[in-house]
Design a protein around this motif. Structure first.
Motif, mmCIF file in Angstrom:
data_model
loop_
_atom_site.group_PDB
_atom_site.id
_atom_site.type_symbol
_atom_site.label_atom_id
_atom_site.label_comp_id
_atom_site.label_asym_id
_atom_site.label_seq_id
_atom_site.Cartn_x
_atom_site.Cartn_y
_atom_site.Cartn_z
ATOM 1 N N LEU A 21 26.295 43.220 38.019
ATOM 2 C CA LEU A 21 27.577 43.103 37.414
ATOM 3 C C LEU A 21 28.617 44.569 37.179
ATOM 4 O O LEU A 21 27.500 45.736 37.759
ATOM 5 C CB LEU A 21 27.338 43.013 36.142
ATOM 6 N N GLY A 22 29.424 44.297 37.288
ATOM 7 C CA GLY A 22 31.020 45.679 37.797
ATOM 8 C C GLY A 22 31.928 45.252 37.029
ATOM 9 O O GLY A 22 32.357 44.244 36.667
ATOM 10 N N ALA A 23 31.698 46.516 36.171
ATOM 11 C CA ALA A 23 32.892 46.391 35.160
ATOM 12 C C ALA A 23 34.317 46.935 35.286
ATOM 13 O O ALA A 23 33.499 49.225 35.270
ATOM 14 C CB ALA A 23 32.806 46.120 33.581
ATOM 15 N N ILE A 24 35.689 47.440 35.365
ATOM 16 C CA ILE A 24 36.072 48.583 35.188
ATOM 17 C C ILE A 24 37.330 48.142 34.352
ATOM 18 O O ILE A 24 38.176 47.072 34.016
ATOM 19 C CB ILE A 24 37.416 48.319 36.864
ATOM 20 N N ILE A 25 38.085 49.721 33.573
ATOM 21 C CA ILE A 25 38.997 49.058 32.199
ATOM 22 C C ILE A 25 40.160 49.982 33.729
ATOM 23 O O ILE A 25 39.802 50.960 33.802
ATOM 24 C CB ILE A 25 38.750 50.368 31.412
ATOM 25 N N ILE A 26 41.061 49.644 33.680
ATOM 26 C CA ILE A 26 42.252 49.699 34.517
ATOM 27 C C ILE A 26 43.507 49.705 34.013
ATOM 28 O O ILE A 26 44.135 48.086 33.027
ATOM 29 C CB ILE A 26 41.855 49.679 35.981
ATOM 30 N N GLN A 27 44.500 50.150 34.609
ATOM 31 C CA GLN A 27 45.671 49.333 33.762
ATOM 32 C C GLN A 27 46.207 47.847 34.297
ATOM 33 O O GLN A 27 45.701 47.765 35.319
ATOM 34 C CB GLN A 27 47.192 50.222 34.691
#
Length: 851
Positions: free
Chosen positions: A499-505
């Motif tokens: 599982l991967g998570a990214i916080i991004i514009q």
């Protein structure tokens, strides 16, 4: 029996132990016979005192999962020494009062790092019939790192392992408490960082050097311990820096030499040692900074005489940060917070280099959503100051200790494995790499797999060997396509099903990263998109962000829906200086994980409209329909109630604006007050709250928020919110409380004290003030008392010193009196003056608005 000597209280404790069948020198120990391991732990206080001495509590127990220490004092007035509700830790208070001494010993034990938790018991009394007993759960070494257990009034919890375990489970911090401590710790650290930045500026330390000073000096304060756990030498303390001018004894040289010894003893690879030391040499290269100079104001109360620039900075960091590290929530990114503060002055908002660090409560939330556990292999390919790895490591350790117990051989072995083998970070920026490595070392190493290098050029063998199952990212938003190539690269190098998570514009999900997004969907699945608050990164950057969550190596199935969650209302309002609690944020951060897992069926605690914040919908292969607003049902019919709310909200805002901005005729108001003063010649007297009121908890229905707030009606529900007069909703239930009272929340302080004119429904943690005096009083008197009460408690309470009934009862407020009696007539006249002035301005506003 009246106590004449402190030994009589000791005898009383021994009798209690005897009744609990606890045996001397087996189950408990007296002051003169402390076990060696605990004796060694008590030397933790030698950090600030003579290193050869250690504290000796009257009794100690080590038979249960965490130690218990007991401190006794003769005389019930010797229980606790406080200043405005804050427990004092000066030498006189520590030696003379039971609570102060017990907490001093307990936080010292934690400071030793031999234990992470301690139970502190303070006992004081004059006789068998007049014994006072306070119990605290101590979770850190700072002066506010404890929780008062006001429900525990005896030693019965020590009877056996079952009774202690039951007590322990209720004593430890709840998830809500941990969240609040995390936020409070972050605010404290930001305050220290701001003052430290000012100190360093005044001492001519460049912006680029400042964070290296902090990280290096923090390392030099650590004891030098080899890989087998044997202490080689103590860490530096301020008294070790004496301003000697020889090349080998200069303050800066001592600090750098200590860092070198520390890194060498930890068996950190030689190339990493050299890389870190090359940054830390900044501390020692300017010999003028080791010459004694006049003290700056920020350290004037911490140092007795002139001191070098190096010592002034070292002392500030030591007193305000190092001694509080254990008290700060584990997920706190200490170096990141420092870096962010210094970045404001060095690079404005940081946009030039695209570095905006993720708040610690967000790193914790993202790691929790991905179900990080003891077996996870966690990777961050834009490591920064290691905030994600810190949160992941803390969650993993919590999971280990919940399964194997604390300090057991199995837990120690697994935790060592986590730190050495289950965390991987890659960071290109040399300065940030040093910060990340330092941050992890401060938490017991964990720096072994933080690599200095370019994410995309790092040998594939590194990723293949690591076999990541979790990927957490906040990439530099100045990178191509907002940084989405980082998540694409990482997902490609994860284990299948990871599982991967990214916080991004979130422009990355609406058209700015189409090429990368399309390539991701061919190989991986978009599971969820979470819309984050607009002001999340204020004041560093005002950008709208989303969190995208993926499953690795499963091509996206366009016949399966994606979860879209609107988390713009996270319960906080962010100002330039602090987070403001406006709508139960700790509950919301707990709830968001439940909502991600269970959707509209989630058993939430805060007030949510799950139908509007949670949507399951399909995406296309366009790569630009990944954000919540694309899937919100825009065809929903607008109801009359929606219009009413919009107009009502706007009018309330506009009226408030007019009342604040319109001119007050201060002279006219002062004249009116003088007339009132001439009419009533009053004195001002202090009253404790319990002299005026009984404080009782409100009754409540014991329902979940989902059930409690599902109805609509005209009966207010008074909750822990600090806005809207404390009212969360209006329901059609029977009131549980009568109106015309004052309420306050024992989970907050001055921003949640209100006058309630009408009958209402109670809520957990809401306390009611019921008047003791016979005279009927109403709105005007209550508003006066609310103001005085808020003023009395402003800024005084946190989880170390809880705003509970006991503390509230002791608060003193000042009221006008005539002949020694409260002048309610004066109070009513004073409030009426202010109300008339406000109403006059409101009438003018309405007259002009409704023409």
């Amino acid at each position: 029996m009246e106590f004449k000597l402190e030994e009589h209280i000791n005898d009383w404790v021994k009798e209690k132990f005897d009744s609990l069948k606890l045996k001397n020198q087996i189950d408990f120990f007296t002051e003169s016979a402390i076990p060696d391991y605990l004796k060694d732990a008590l030397r933790g206080r030698a950090k600030t005192e003579n290193r050869t001495n250690f504290g000796k509590p009257d009794f100690s127990l080590t038979k249960y999962k965490i130690p218990v220490i007991i401190e006794n004092k003769l005389g019930s007035n010797k229980l606790i020494s406080e200043n405005k509700g804050i427990i004092k830790f000066d030498n006189k208070s520590i030696s003379g009062y039971a609570v102060n001494g017990a907490l001093y010993y307990a936080t010292g034990i934690v400071a030793s790092a031999k234990y992470h938790e301690v139970i502190a018991v303070a006992i004081a009394g004059d006789s068998i019939s007049n014994i006072k007993l306070n119990v605290y759960y101590v979770y850190g070494s700072g002066e506010r790192s404890f929780k008062y257990l006001n429900d525990v009034q005896s030693l019965d919890f020590l009877e056996n392992e079952n009774s202690f375990n039951e007590f322990y489970d209720s004593a430890i911090l709840t998830e809500h408490e941990k969240h609040e401590i995390l936020i409070n710790s972050q605010a404290s650290l930001q305050k220290y960082a701001k003052n430290l930045n000012k100190l360093m500026h005044n001492l001519n330390i460049t912006a680029a050097q400042r964070v290296l000073y902090v990280s290096g000096m923090l390392l030099s304060m650590q004891p030098v311990i080899d890989k087998n756990g044997v202490k080689i030498q103590d860490g530096l303390i301020p008294d070790d820096l004496k301003g000697i001018q020889s090349n080998s004894k200069r303050d800066g040289v001592q600090i750098v030499n200590q860092i070198a010894e520390f890194l060498k003893a930890r068996d950190i690879p030689y190339d990493k040692q050299e890389l870190m030391l090359s940054s830390f040499y900044e501390i020692s290269k300017d010999s003028q900074r080791d010459e004694k100079i006049v003290l700056e104001s920020e350290v004037a109360t911490l140092i007795n005489s002139e001191a070098s620039t190096s010592k002034q900075i070292f002392t500030f960091i030591y007193k305000n940060i190092f001694l509080s590290i254990d008290a700060m929530a584990g997920h706190l990114d200490i170096m990141g917070e420092m870096y962010s503060e210094f970045l404001k002055y060095a690079l404005g908002d940081g946009k030039e280099i695209g570095i905006v660090l993720t708040p610690p409560y967000i790193t914790k939330m993202m790691a929790s959503i991905l179900n990080v556990d003891k077996d996870s292999k966690v990777m961050d390919l834009a490591t920064g100051s290691a905030g994600f790895l810190i949160s992941a490591m803390d969650i993993m350790i919590e999971h280990v200790e919940s399964m194997y117990g604390k300090k057991t051989s199995l837990s120690k072995q697994k935790i060592a494995e986590i730190k050495e083998q289950q965390l991987l970070g890659v960071e290109l920026n040399a300065e940030m790499y040093t910060l990340a490595a330092t941050n992890m070392v401060l938490r017991g190493d964990g720096s072994s797999n933080i690599l200095k290098g370019n994410t995309f050029n790092t040998p594939s063998s590194v990723y293949d060997a690591f076999k990541a199952t979790i990927l957490l990212l906040n990439p530099p938003f100045s990178y191509t396509e907002n940084g989405m190539p980082f998540i694409a690269f990482g997902l490609d190098r994860m284990e299948k099903g990871g599982l991967g998570a990214i916080i991004i514009q979130d422009s990355a999900g609406s058209g700015k990263a189409v090429n990368t997004n399309k390539s991701i969907l061919k190989k991986h699945t978009l599971l969820a998109s979470i819309k984050m608050p607009m002001d999340l990164f204020q004041p560093m950057a005002g950008v709208q962000t989303s969190i995208y969550i993926f499953e690795a190596h499963r091509p996206h199935d366009y016949d399966k829906p994606v979860k879209f969650i609107d988390f713009r209302n996270d319960g906080y309002k962010r100002g330039s200086r602090a987070l403001h609690n406006i709508d139960e944020p700790s509950k919301r951060y707990s709830d968001i994980i439940k909502i991600y897992k269970a959707g509209k069926n989630a058993k939430v605690e805060a007030s949510w409209d799950l139908d509007s914040v949670y949507i399951e919908d399909f995406i296309t292969n366009s790569g630009k329909d990944w954000n919540f607003e694309k899937h919100k049902n825009s065809n929903k019919k607008v109801h009359l109630d929606d219009f009413k709310k919009t107009i009502s909200d706007y009018l309330l805002w506009d009226i408030d604006r007019i009342l604040k901005e319109s001119e007050i005729d201060h002279d006219a108001m002062q004249n009116k007050i003088e007339i009132l003063n001439n009419q009533y010649t009053v004195a001002w007297s202090e009253y404790t709250i319990d002299e005026l009121f009984d404080i009782r908890p409100t009754k409540n229905y014991g329902l979940s928020n989902r059930d409690l707030l599902k109805s609509t009606g005209n009966i207010p529900v008074v909750s822990n919110t600090s806005i809207n007069n404390g009212i969360t909703a209006y329901v059609d239930l029977e009131p549980t409380e009568q109106g015309n009272v004052i309420t306050f929340s024992d989970t907050t302080s001055d921003d949640a004290i209100f006058y309630q004119p009408k009958d209402f429904v109670g809520y957990s943690h809401i306390q009611c003030l019921h008047k003791k005096f016979d005279r009927e009083i109403g709105e005007k008197v209550y508003l006066f008392i609310v103001t005085a009460f808020r003023h009395a408690v402003k800024g005084k309470y946190n989880y170390g010193s809880k705003f509970n009934r006991k503390n509230a009862a002791k608060e003193k407020i000042t009221l006008p009196t005539i002949d020694g009696k409260i002048s309610f007539e004066y109070i009513e006249g004073f409030i009426e003056l202010l109300q008339k002035e406000r109403l006059s301005r409101l009438q003018n506003y309405l007259a002009n608005t409704l023409k």
